[in-house]
Write an enzyme that holds these catalytic residues in place. Structure first.
Site, mmCIF file in Angstrom:
data_model
loop_
_atom_site.group_PDB
_atom_site.id
_atom_site.type_symbol
_atom_site.label_atom_id
_atom_site.label_comp_id
_atom_site.label_asym_id
_atom_site.label_seq_id
_atom_site.Cartn_x
_atom_site.Cartn_y
_atom_site.Cartn_z
ATOM 1 N N CYS A 1 93.868 7.338 26.756
ATOM 2 C CA CYS A 1 95.502 7.507 27.036
ATOM 3 C C CYS A 1 95.788 6.124 28.231
ATOM 4 O O CYS A 1 94.719 7.760 29.273
ATOM 5 C CB CYS A 1 96.345 8.405 26.622
ATOM 6 S SG CYS A 1 98.775 8.409 26.648
ATOM 7 N N CYS B 1 86.419 22.673 17.400
ATOM 8 C CA CYS B 1 86.581 22.092 18.325
ATOM 9 C C CYS B 1 85.565 22.162 19.542
ATOM 10 O O CYS B 1 85.571 21.427 20.407
ATOM 11 C CB CYS B 1 88.150 21.785 18.836
ATOM 12 S SG CYS B 1 88.663 20.526 17.622
ATOM 13 N N GLU C 1 90.705 11.098 16.497
ATOM 14 C CA GLU C 1 91.281 11.537 15.545
ATOM 15 C C GLU C 1 91.862 11.963 15.107
ATOM 16 O O GLU C 1 93.189 11.053 15.396
ATOM 17 C CB GLU C 1 90.869 13.397 16.495
ATOM 18 C CG GLU C 1 92.410 13.499 17.294
ATOM 19 C CD GLU C 1 92.667 15.100 17.984
ATOM 20 O OE1 GLU C 1 92.068 15.489 16.811
ATOM 21 O OE2 GLU C 1 93.209 14.997 18.580
ATOM 22 N N CYS D 1 98.433 12.744 31.801
ATOM 23 C CA CYS D 1 99.203 13.320 31.422
ATOM 24 C C CYS D 1 98.095 14.602 31.906
ATOM 25 O O CYS D 1 96.988 15.164 31.448
ATOM 26 C CB CYS D 1 99.985 14.368 30.889
ATOM 27 S SG CYS D 1 101.315 13.054 29.963
ATOM 28 N N CYS E 1 98.459 13.705 10.960
ATOM 29 C CA CYS E 1 98.942 13.720 12.551
ATOM 30 C C CYS E 1 98.179 12.495 13.283
ATOM 31 O O CYS E 1 96.445 12.918 12.429
ATOM 32 C CB CYS E 1 98.182 14.898 13.065
ATOM 33 S SG CYS E 1 98.404 14.723 14.910
ATOM 34 N N CYS F 1 96.351 16.889 29.447
ATOM 35 C CA CYS F 1 95.940 16.703 28.407
ATOM 36 C C CYS F 1 94.253 16.130 28.185
ATOM 37 O O CYS F 1 94.137 15.236 29.067
ATOM 38 C CB CYS F 1 97.288 15.716 27.749
ATOM 39 S SG CYS F 1 96.182 15.034 26.127
HETATM 40 N N1 SAH Z 1 101.355 10.158 23.485
HETATM 41 C C1 SAH Z 1 102.194 11.288 22.730
HETATM 42 C C2 SAH Z 1 101.601 11.499 21.494
HETATM 43 C C3 SAH Z 1 100.867 12.367 21.476
HETATM 44 S S1 SAH Z 1 100.577 13.398 22.163
HETATM 45 C C4 SAH Z 1 103.472 11.873 23.792
HETATM 46 O O1 SAH Z 1 102.823 12.751 24.701
HETATM 47 O O2 SAH Z 1 103.943 12.721 23.230
HETATM 48 C C5 SAH Z 1 101.207 14.595 21.066
HETATM 49 C C6 SAH Z 1 102.057 16.115 21.641
HETATM 50 O O3 SAH Z 1 100.905 16.848 21.901
HETATM 51 C C7 SAH Z 1 102.591 15.815 23.344
HETATM 52 O O4 SAH Z 1 103.512 16.531 22.548
HETATM 53 C C8 SAH Z 1 101.610 16.936 24.406
HETATM 54 O O5 SAH Z 1 102.421 17.008 24.823
HETATM 55 C C9 SAH Z 1 100.966 17.693 23.105
HETATM 56 N N2 SAH Z 1 99.484 18.120 23.669
HETATM 57 C C10 SAH Z 1 98.809 17.255 24.837
HETATM 58 N N3 SAH Z 1 97.673 18.058 25.477
HETATM 59 C C11 SAH Z 1 97.806 18.981 24.439
HETATM 60 C C12 SAH Z 1 97.412 20.309 24.808
HETATM 61 N N4 SAH Z 1 95.947 20.773 25.743
HETATM 62 N N5 SAH Z 1 97.755 21.621 24.396
HETATM 63 C C13 SAH Z 1 98.793 21.774 23.857
HETATM 64 N N6 SAH Z 1 99.954 20.622 23.647
HETATM 65 C C14 SAH Z 1 99.340 19.290 24.352
HETATM 66 FE FE1 SF4 Z 2 98.686 10.378 26.438
HETATM 67 FE FE2 SF4 Z 2 100.620 12.159 27.819
HETATM 68 FE FE3 SF4 Z 2 100.450 11.501 25.270
HETATM 69 FE FE4 SF4 Z 2 98.346 12.535 26.301
HETATM 70 S S1 SF4 Z 2 100.109 14.064 26.072
HETATM 71 S S2 SF4 Z 2 98.288 10.835 24.627
HETATM 72 S S3 SF4 Z 2 98.080 11.508 28.384
HETATM 73 S S4 SF4 Z 2 100.401 10.508 26.707
#
Ligand code: SAH
Ligand code: SF4
Length: 385
Positions: free
Chosen positions: A111, A347, A91, A115, A104, A118
């Site tokens: 990934c 979405c 995306e 997390c 973005c 996420c």
């Molecule tokens: N991997 C990197 C960049 C991609 S994620 C990172 O983790 O920083 C980018 C941002 O999206 C992260 O700060 C994460 O906290 C946020 N994010 C991921 N899942 C989310 C969700 N379900 N709701 C809100 N923010 C989310």
């Molecule tokens: Fe990967 Fe965590 Fe970033 Fe999601 S929030 S993209 S799982 S590093």
């Protein structure tokens, strides 16, 4: 087999042109055609000698991404899904604001960090994107938007900021990321200033040090918890690079990027990391590290829920109370406002529809039965800004 020229930063293109017996300035011309004018056909490049155009036609191509879909919000936010082959979809999101346009970008299909909050993390890791696949998201969006907005009689220069906050952990794809960042900053391409390009990371400490040396763009660190016990649980990478090491790396990064600050992202999860006690722990952590030279700001992100997470978005009052504790301690804090709500809903539907096919458990079960097929569509994280 032709070479996709979107894979190269300027130095890479110079080397490629040298192999064809062409001088450096030809590479610069070509680079400008590709990135500044959005050319994908060598015949358009009328100031290149016909003989060079012929050589390029047989040895190279300019291959943009394959669009699966585009969703437009009433607030102007646009989200694309791109097919990157073998069933992987990524995306890219454009978020317009009065004074800037932010793109973005994704760095991986899936990934590996995993997390808990996420959806990409729940999906698991598929593969690293190539430099060309990273750059082509910007290449495509910039030239699409120029045309699209020109038709609506709006401005023609569109993307002023890039954030590596789509799918994937950019610092786990460093080799491909670095040339892509160089293209974004290059004056012969997009000419973005290094403060307008942000790499967001869950905290890959050694690569933060390398980025500081190689290309000190703006850094956002996904913190999400004020202590290791909680962060281990939310961001598994914390077991490898715990909070103290991470904050020390942030301070070293700032030495490489003077006058900048680190943005800490903090996803607000109801009853998990959003209590006043957590905010107070953060204040004390930040005060300790401020004394060692760290300057930071906080960005509180309302959680975008999805069923498999088992987590809930914090109440707005809770977020405001949390922000107040940080701000009262002198920490600059913003609450990210959600954008593209109406396509977010779409979405959500897409995510719901697809989750069945993409959840790691189901995929593994299907693999066991040897029946995996069709497109694997990612679950979207939502459009927040
Ligand atoms: N991997 C990197 C960049 C991609 S994620 C990172 O983790 O920083 C980018 C941002 O999206 C992260 O700060 C994460 O906290 C946020 N994010 C991921 N899942 C989310 C969700 N379900 N709701 C809100 N923010 C989310
Ligand atoms: Fe990967 Fe965590 Fe970033 Fe999601 S929030 S993209 S799982 S590093």
């Amino acid at each position: 087999m032709t070479t996709n020229l979107l894979d190269y930063d300027l130095e890479g293109l110079v080397a490629f042109c040298e192999q064809l017996g062409e001088k450096r300035f030809r590479a610069t011309q070509l680079f400008r055609w590709i990135h500044q004018k959005g050319a994908s056909d060598f015949e358009q490049m009328t100031d290149l000698a016909k003989s060079l155009r012929e050589k390029l036609k047989t040895s190279a191509c300019i291959q943009g991404p394959k669009v699966v879909s585009r969703h437009e919000s009433t607030d102007g936010t646009i989200k694309w899904l791109f097919d990157v082959g073998a069933g992987d979809v990524i995306e890219t999101v454009f978020i317009p604001e009065a004074d800037r346009g932010t793109l973005c970008i994704s760095s991986q299909a899936g990934c590996a960090v995993g997390c808990r909050f996420c959806s990409t993390g729940h999906q698991g890791f598929s593969r690293n994107l190539t430099t060309g696949e990273i750059v082509s998201q910007l290449w495509f969006a910039e030239h699409f938007l120029r045309e699209h907005l020109a038709r609506k009689n709006r401005q023609d220069r569109v993307i002023s900021n890039v954030v590596m906050m789509g799918m994937g952990e950019p610092l786990q794809n460093y080799a491909q990321l670095l040339p892509a960042l160089k293209v974004m900053l290059d004056d012969h391409a997009y000419g973005l200033s290094r403060r307008r390009v942000t790499v967001s990371t869950s905290g890959v400490v050694p690569m933060m040090d390398r980025l500081g040396k190689d290309c000190p763009v703006a850094l956002a660190v996904s913190l999400h918890a004020p202590n290791d016990a909680l962060r281990d649980n939310l961001v598994p990478l914390n077991k490898k690079y715990p909070i103290e090491e991470l904050l020390e790396a942030c301070t070293r990064y700032q030495a490489a990027a003077p006058r900048d600050f680190i943005t800490f992202e903090y996803c607000m999860l109801d009853g998990v990391n959003d209590q006043p006690e957590h905010a107070r722990q953060l204040v004390s952590l930040m005060q300790t590290h401020a004394a060692r030279g760290l300057s930071c700001k906080f960005n509180l992100i309302p959680f975008n829920p999805f069923p498999a997470s088992g987590l809930k978005r914090s109440e707005m009052q809770q977020v405001a109370a949390f922000a107040k504790i940080l701000m009262d301690a002198g920490i600059v804090t913003t609450i990210r406002k959600t954008r593209g709500d109406d396509i977010d809903a779409a979405c959500g539907q897409l995510a719901g529809d697809v989750q069945d096919r993409t959840s790691v458990d189901r995929r593994m079960a299907a693999q066991r039965q040897g029946m995996l097929g069709g497109i694997k569509v990612v679950v979207l994280k939502g459009l927040s800004q």
